[in-house]
Design a protein around this motif. Structure first.
Motif, PDB file in Angstrom:
ATOM      1  N   SER A 277      43.080  37.991  68.738  1.00 43.94           N
ATOM      2  CA  SER A 277      42.274  38.165  67.426  1.00 43.94           C
ATOM      3  C   SER A 277      41.214  37.082  67.536  1.00 43.94           C
ATOM      4  O   SER A 277      41.508  35.787  67.588  1.00 43.94           O
ATOM      5  CB  SER A 277      42.953  38.280  66.199  1.00 43.94           C
ATOM      6  OG  SER A 277      42.339  38.141  65.059  1.00 43.94           O
ATOM      7  N   ASP A 278      40.011  37.464  67.056  1.00 43.56           N
ATOM      8  CA  ASP A 278      38.936  36.271  66.778  1.00 43.56           C
ATOM      9  C   ASP A 278      39.248  35.474  65.678  1.00 43.56           C
ATOM     10  O   ASP A 278      38.897  34.265  65.485  1.00 43.56           O
ATOM     11  CB  ASP A 278      37.494  36.851  66.625  1.00 43.56           C
ATOM     12  CG  ASP A 278      36.985  37.392  68.088  1.00 43.56           C
ATOM     13  OD1 ASP A 278      37.617  36.940  68.943  1.00 43.56           O
ATOM     14  OD2 ASP A 278      36.180  38.230  67.879  1.00 43.56           O
ATOM     15  N   ASP A 279      40.150  36.168  64.632  1.00 48.64           N
ATOM     16  CA  ASP A 279      40.392  35.409  63.444  1.00 48.64           C
ATOM     17  C   ASP A 279      41.246  34.510  63.412  1.00 48.64           C
ATOM     18  O   ASP A 279      41.260  33.140  62.935  1.00 48.64           O
ATOM     19  CB  ASP A 279      40.804  36.450  62.397  1.00 48.64           C
ATOM     20  CG  ASP A 279      39.401  37.438  62.019  1.00 48.64           C
ATOM     21  OD1 ASP A 279      38.414  36.892  62.007  1.00 48.64           O
ATOM     22  OD2 ASP A 279      39.727  38.672  61.561  1.00 48.64           O
TER      23      ASP A 279
END
Length: 66
Positions: free
Chosen positions: A27-29
């Protein structure tokens, strides 16, 4: 084969993505594991098993289907 990942155990090391990039992503988050392919074909089985074995959080499960 059915692939699952327990995000509560993931420590965001990225070993799964490095080992089997067509099956896993992060996930980029928050950097947690994401399964891109829950039922990879036999050609990817060895990579998926290795990714599960290398996972420091033991977050990945690769179960053989009957």
């Amino acid at each position: 084969m059915k692939v699952t990942a327990d995000q509560s155990r993931c420590c965001s090391s990225g070993q799964c993505v490095l080992t089997a990039p067509s099956v896993f992503d992060q996930s980029d988050d928050d950097g947690l594991v994401q399964v891109l392919e829950h039922h990879p074909g036999p050609a990817l089985a060895a990579e998926v098993r290795l990714a599960a074995a290398l996972c420091p959080g033991q977050a990945i499960t690769a179960a053989e289907l009957p």
